[in-house]
Design an enzyme around this catalytic site. Structure first.
Site, PDB file in Angstrom:
ATOM      1  N   TYR A  41      -3.048  32.653  -4.327  1.00 20.40           N
ATOM      2  CA  TYR A  41      -2.900  31.753  -3.187  1.00 20.40           C
ATOM      3  C   TYR A  41      -4.125  30.876  -2.936  1.00 20.40           C
ATOM      4  O   TYR A  41      -4.080  29.987  -2.084  1.00 20.40           O
ATOM      5  CB  TYR A  41      -2.592  32.566  -1.928  1.00 20.40           C
ATOM      6  CG  TYR A  41      -1.339  33.393  -2.047  1.00 20.40           C
ATOM      7  CD1 TYR A  41      -0.080  32.804  -1.967  1.00 20.40           C
ATOM      8  CD2 TYR A  41      -1.403  34.762  -2.269  1.00 20.40           C
ATOM      9  CE1 TYR A  41       1.078  33.550  -2.091  1.00 20.40           C
ATOM     10  CE2 TYR A  41      -0.250  35.525  -2.393  1.00 20.40           C
ATOM     11  CZ  TYR A  41       0.989  34.909  -2.307  1.00 20.40           C
ATOM     12  OH  TYR A  41       2.138  35.645  -2.438  1.00 20.40           O
TER      13      TYR A  41
ATOM     14  N   HIS B 196      -1.413  26.644   2.486  1.00 18.28           N
ATOM     15  CA  HIS B 196      -1.339  27.696   3.498  1.00 18.28           C
ATOM     16  C   HIS B 196      -2.681  28.412   3.685  1.00 18.28           C
ATOM     17  O   HIS B 196      -2.835  29.190   4.625  1.00 18.28           O
ATOM     18  CB  HIS B 196      -0.265  28.705   3.094  1.00 18.28           C
ATOM     19  CG  HIS B 196       0.629  29.131   4.218  1.00 18.28           C
ATOM     20  ND1 HIS B 196       0.793  28.416   5.387  1.00 18.28           N
ATOM     21  CD2 HIS B 196       1.422  30.247   4.359  1.00 18.28           C
ATOM     22  CE1 HIS B 196       1.645  29.044   6.182  1.00 18.28           C
ATOM     23  NE2 HIS B 196       2.029  30.152   5.585  1.00 18.28           N
TER      24      HIS B 196
ATOM     25  N   TYR C 271      -2.025  39.389   4.704  1.00 14.50           N
ATOM     26  CA  TYR C 271      -1.038  38.362   4.381  1.00 14.50           C
ATOM     27  C   TYR C 271      -0.607  37.671   5.670  1.00 14.50           C
ATOM     28  O   TYR C 271      -0.669  38.230   6.756  1.00 14.50           O
ATOM     29  CB  TYR C 271       0.157  38.884   3.575  1.00 14.50           C
ATOM     30  CG  TYR C 271      -0.240  39.240   2.165  1.00 14.50           C
ATOM     31  CD1 TYR C 271      -0.326  38.258   1.169  1.00 14.50           C
ATOM     32  CD2 TYR C 271      -0.578  40.552   1.825  1.00 14.50           C
ATOM     33  CE1 TYR C 271      -0.726  38.575  -0.120  1.00 14.50           C
ATOM     34  CE2 TYR C 271      -0.973  40.870   0.528  1.00 14.50           C
ATOM     35  CZ  TYR C 271      -1.050  39.871  -0.439  1.00 14.50           C
ATOM     36  OH  TYR C 271      -1.456  40.177  -1.705  1.00 14.50           O
TER      37      TYR C 271
ATOM     38  N   ASN D  94       2.066  36.630   7.312  1.00 14.29           N
ATOM     39  CA  ASN D  94       3.051  37.025   8.319  1.00 14.29           C
ATOM     40  C   ASN D  94       2.693  38.299   9.083  1.00 14.29           C
ATOM     41  O   ASN D  94       3.422  38.703   9.982  1.00 14.29           O
ATOM     42  CB  ASN D  94       4.456  37.147   7.700  1.00 14.29           C
ATOM     43  CG  ASN D  94       4.526  38.220   6.640  1.00 14.29           C
ATOM     44  OD1 ASN D  94       3.519  38.828   6.293  1.00 14.29           O
ATOM     45  ND2 ASN D  94       5.713  38.441   6.109  1.00 14.29           N
TER      46      ASN D  94
END
Length: 199
Positions: free
Chosen positions: A14, A19, A64, A66
């Site tokens: 990532y 994000h 992470y 969420n």
């Protein structure tokens, strides 16, 4: 002590994606201030130093996106008597790329990290620095867009965009959210870059 929380997803998969702008801003701020963010505590990577004459902690939740609220809640509970102010730095789909916006509160607008934080704090009454990424082109799904890397054109603007975030956070730490909002919410780095190229 002031606390700056940058949102993102851990792991090399990532790194460099839209994000993870919150992580990028925190890493860049740590570089400017001269201390690492590598202390593994409270489901985060943490670092402490000084900014604008005050003690500051930088945090990158490792839960992470969420589940960001789990780490944020843990930090706030542990340091509750030492934290005077905190701000959450995150990417924002509803803001054009090249723009940043300080806010004193507000909804999550579907951002999973903010939803997690607001849900576990049982409040949307927290400050945030929104870093614009714009909307996905065509029919590209939002999830694919936010987890993709920046375009070549965006990568040209990215250093100036992050630099503006750092300047804004210094203003926030020194003079508060209202001053940061007044000074930085009208800034458009893409527009400024286009004007400079036209000269």
């Amino acid at each position: 002590m002031k606390l700056v929380i940058g949102l993102g997803n851990p792991g090399s998969r990532y790194a460099g994606t839209r994000h993870n702008l919150g992580f990028m801003v925190v890493d860049s701020l740590a570089g400017r201030l001269g201390f690492p963010v590598n202390d593994k505590k409270h489901q985060c990577l943490l670092g402490q130093g000084h900014l604008a004459g005050t003690r500051i902690m930088l945090a990158k939740p490792q839960t992470y996106m969420n589940r960001s609220g789990q780490a944020v809640l843990e930090i706030l509970h542990y340091y509750h008597d030492r934290i005077d102010d905190f701000i959450v730095v995150h990417d924002d789909l509803d803001l054009d790329f090249g723009r940043i916006r300080f806010k004193s509160d507000g909804g999550a607008a579907g951002h999973k990290g903010l939803l997690s934080i607001a849900g576990l704090l049982n409040s949307t009454d927290f400050q945030r620095l929104k870093v614009g990424i714009g909307r996905p082109p065509g029919r590209l799904p939002v999830e694919s867009f936010v987890l993709s890397e920046f375009s070549p054109g965006e990568r040209k603007t990215l250093p100036a965009l992050i630099e503006a975030c750092l300047d804004g956070l210094e203003t926030w730490a020194r003079e508060g959210i209202e001053k940061a909002m007044n000074d930085f919410n009208g800034l458009n780095l893409r527009e400024k870059e286009t004007e400079n190229e036209a000269r």
